[in-house]
Design a protein around this motif. Structure first.
Motif, PDB file in Angstrom:
ATOM      1  N   THR A   7       0.833  -1.196   0.000  1.00 33.39           N
ATOM      2  CA  THR A   7       0.000   0.000   0.000  1.00 33.39           C
ATOM      3  C   THR A   7       0.866   1.244   0.000  1.00 33.39           C
ATOM      4  N   ASP A   8       0.331   2.308  -0.551  1.00 33.66           N
ATOM      5  CA  ASP A   8       1.031   3.578  -0.586  1.00 33.66           C
ATOM      6  C   ASP A   8       0.509   4.435   0.559  1.00 33.66           C
ATOM      7  N   CYS A  21      -7.566  -8.555  -1.597  1.00 32.07           N
ATOM      8  CA  CYS A  21      -8.947  -8.725  -1.137  1.00 32.07           C
ATOM      9  C   CYS A  21      -9.174  -7.963   0.169  1.00 32.07           C
ATOM     10  N   ASP A  22      -8.168  -7.919   1.039  1.00 28.47           N
ATOM     11  CA  ASP A  22      -8.267  -7.150   2.276  1.00 28.47           C
ATOM     12  C   ASP A  22      -8.263  -5.648   1.981  1.00 28.47           C
ATOM     13  N   GLU A  23      -7.482  -5.244   1.007  1.00 28.46           N
ATOM     14  CA  GLU A  23      -7.459  -3.841   0.577  1.00 28.46           C
ATOM     15  C   GLU A  23      -8.858  -3.408   0.142  1.00 28.46           C
ATOM     16  N   ASN A  24      -9.556  -4.273  -0.573  1.00 30.08           N
ATOM     17  CA  ASN A  24     -10.907  -3.966  -1.037  1.00 30.08           C
ATOM     18  C   ASN A  24     -11.883  -3.830   0.132  1.00 30.08           C
ATOM     19  N   ILE A  25     -11.753  -4.679   1.138  1.00 30.17           N
ATOM     20  CA  ILE A  25     -12.610  -4.601   2.323  1.00 30.17           C
ATOM     21  C   ILE A  25     -12.418  -3.258   3.016  1.00 30.17           C
ATOM     22  N   HIS A  56      -0.902   8.841   8.571  1.00 26.61           N
ATOM     23  CA  HIS A  56      -0.758   8.156   9.855  1.00 26.61           C
ATOM     24  C   HIS A  56      -2.015   7.335  10.156  1.00 26.61           C
ATOM     25  N   ALA A  57      -3.174   7.921   9.969  1.00 19.82           N
ATOM     26  CA  ALA A  57      -4.427   7.204  10.231  1.00 19.82           C
ATOM     27  C   ALA A  57      -4.515   5.949   9.359  1.00 19.82           C
ATOM     28  N   MET A  58      -4.152   6.072   8.087  1.00 13.46           N
ATOM     29  CA  MET A  58      -4.190   4.914   7.195  1.00 13.46           C
ATOM     30  C   MET A  58      -3.152   3.868   7.592  1.00 13.46           C
ATOM     31  N   ASN A  59      -1.982   4.314   8.050  1.00 13.99           N
ATOM     32  CA  ASN A  59      -0.994   3.361   8.554  1.00 13.99           C
ATOM     33  C   ASN A  59      -1.563   2.562   9.722  1.00 13.99           C
ATOM     34  N   VAL A  60      -2.276   3.240  10.612  1.00 12.67           N
ATOM     35  CA  VAL A  60      -2.874   2.569  11.770  1.00 12.67           C
ATOM     36  C   VAL A  60      -4.000   1.639  11.319  1.00 12.67           C
ATOM     37  N   VAL A  61      -4.774   2.048  10.333  1.00 10.31           N
ATOM     38  CA  VAL A  61      -5.813   1.172   9.780  1.00 10.31           C
ATOM     39  C   VAL A  61      -5.181  -0.140   9.311  1.00 10.31           C
ATOM     40  N   ALA A  63      -2.087  -1.404   9.841  1.00  6.90           N
ATOM     41  CA  ALA A  63      -1.335  -2.132  10.869  1.00  6.90           C
ATOM     42  C   ALA A  63      -2.276  -2.886  11.808  1.00  6.90           C
ATOM     43  N   SER A  64      -3.331  -2.238  12.252  1.00  7.68           N
ATOM     44  CA  SER A  64      -4.262  -2.905  13.179  1.00  7.68           C
ATOM     45  C   SER A  64      -5.010  -4.032  12.469  1.00  7.68           C
ATOM     46  N   TYR A  65      -5.400  -3.810  11.235  1.00  9.31           N
ATOM     47  CA  TYR A  65      -6.076  -4.855  10.455  1.00  9.31           C
ATOM     48  C   TYR A  65      -5.140  -6.056  10.263  1.00  9.31           C
ATOM     49  N   LYS A  66      -3.910  -5.762   9.897  1.00 12.44           N
ATOM     50  CA  LYS A  66      -2.940  -6.842   9.678  1.00 12.44           C
ATOM     51  C   LYS A  66      -2.667  -7.606  10.974  1.00 12.44           C
ATOM     52  N   MET A  67      -2.568  -6.899  12.104  1.00 10.94           N
ATOM     53  CA  MET A  67      -2.370  -7.577  13.389  1.00 10.94           C
ATOM     54  C   MET A  67      -3.544  -8.494  13.718  1.00 10.94           C
ATOM     55  N   SER A  68      -4.748  -8.029  13.441  1.00 18.05           N
ATOM     56  CA  SER A  68      -5.923  -8.861  13.738  1.00 18.05           C
ATOM     57  C   SER A  68      -5.878 -10.155  12.924  1.00 18.05           C
ATOM     58  N   LYS A  69      -5.404 -10.075  11.696  1.00 18.92           N
ATOM     59  CA  LYS A  69      -5.277 -11.260  10.845  1.00 18.92           C
ATOM     60  C   LYS A  69      -4.119 -12.147  11.317  1.00 18.92           C
ATOM     61  N   LYS A  70      -2.997 -11.530  11.609  1.00 19.98           N
ATOM     62  CA  LYS A  70      -1.808 -12.274  12.028  1.00 19.98           C
ATOM     63  C   LYS A  70      -2.079 -13.104  13.279  1.00 19.98           C
ATOM     64  N   PHE A  71      -2.777 -12.498  14.249  1.00 19.50           N
ATOM     65  CA  PHE A  71      -3.050 -13.185  15.507  1.00 19.50           C
ATOM     66  C   PHE A  71      -4.397 -13.921  15.499  1.00 19.50           C
ATOM     67  N   ARG A  72      -5.027 -13.955  14.319  1.00 21.71           N
ATOM     68  CA  ARG A  72      -6.287 -14.675  14.122  1.00 21.71           C
ATOM     69  C   ARG A  72      -7.337 -14.283  15.163  1.00 21.71           C
TER      70      ARG A  72
END
Length: 165
Positions: A7-8, A21-25, A56-61, A63-72
């Motif tokens: 992502t940019d 697919c996650d980017e689209n969500i 910054h807000a998009m970075n947090v979006v 990062a938090s989304y990716k963490m939720s996926k990583k830790f299932r």
């Protein structure tokens, strides 16, 4: 195997890899939010170093989304994404406004929540995400959900990366 895209998203974008697919969500959830005048204001002001409040807000979006996926983690994805996007929706230049900048770290969650409530219908989880994202600095505003804890952590992770790299 699903293709990953980078992502940019400002300084942290080079390490925030996410599936298309996650980017689209995320894009779909935020479509009504990113088309607002508030987004233009967030893009105008820097937050950490040369990273805009919007980036910054998009970075947090992401990062938090990716963490939720990583830790299932089973999370309310809409609340996670909206809360992350609006967590710094304070809409002023925190570096050049004496009256707001002096105690910005303590005050901006309340201002961000008020601005977000003025523009959007928020649920209780989204409200808590916004008001508690600076915990433990704002000691009385404790994260009350997995989503709020993830955003609290992602915010600090992103801020550190934005200031150092």
């Amino acid at each position: 195997m699903k293709k990953k895209i980078v992502t940019d998203r400002g300084r942290m974008g080079h390490i925030m890899k996410i599936k298309s697919c996650d980017e689209n969500i995320i894009t779909e959830i935020l479509s009504d939010y990113t088309e607002s005048d508030g987004t233009d204001i967030m893009k105008k002001y820097s937050h950490h170093a040369d990273v805009s409040t919007y980036d910054h807000a998009m970075n947090v979006v992401y990062a938090s989304y990716k963490m939720s996926k990583k830790f299932r983690l089973r999370v309310d994805v809409k609340s996670l994404v909206v809360g992350a996007y609006l967590h710094d929706y304070y809409l002023y230049d925190c570096h050049h406004n004496e009256s707001r900048g002096k105690f910005h770290g303590f005050r901006h969650p309340k201002v961000a929540l008020q601005n977000a409530e003025d523009h959007y219908d928020l649920n209780d989880k989204e409200r808590n995400i916004i008001e508690s994202h600076m915990w433990p600095l704002t000691i009385t505003k404790f994260p009350k959900s997995k989503e709020a804890v993830l955003i609290c952590l992602a915010d600090k992770y992103c801020a550190l990366g934005e200031m150092m790299f």
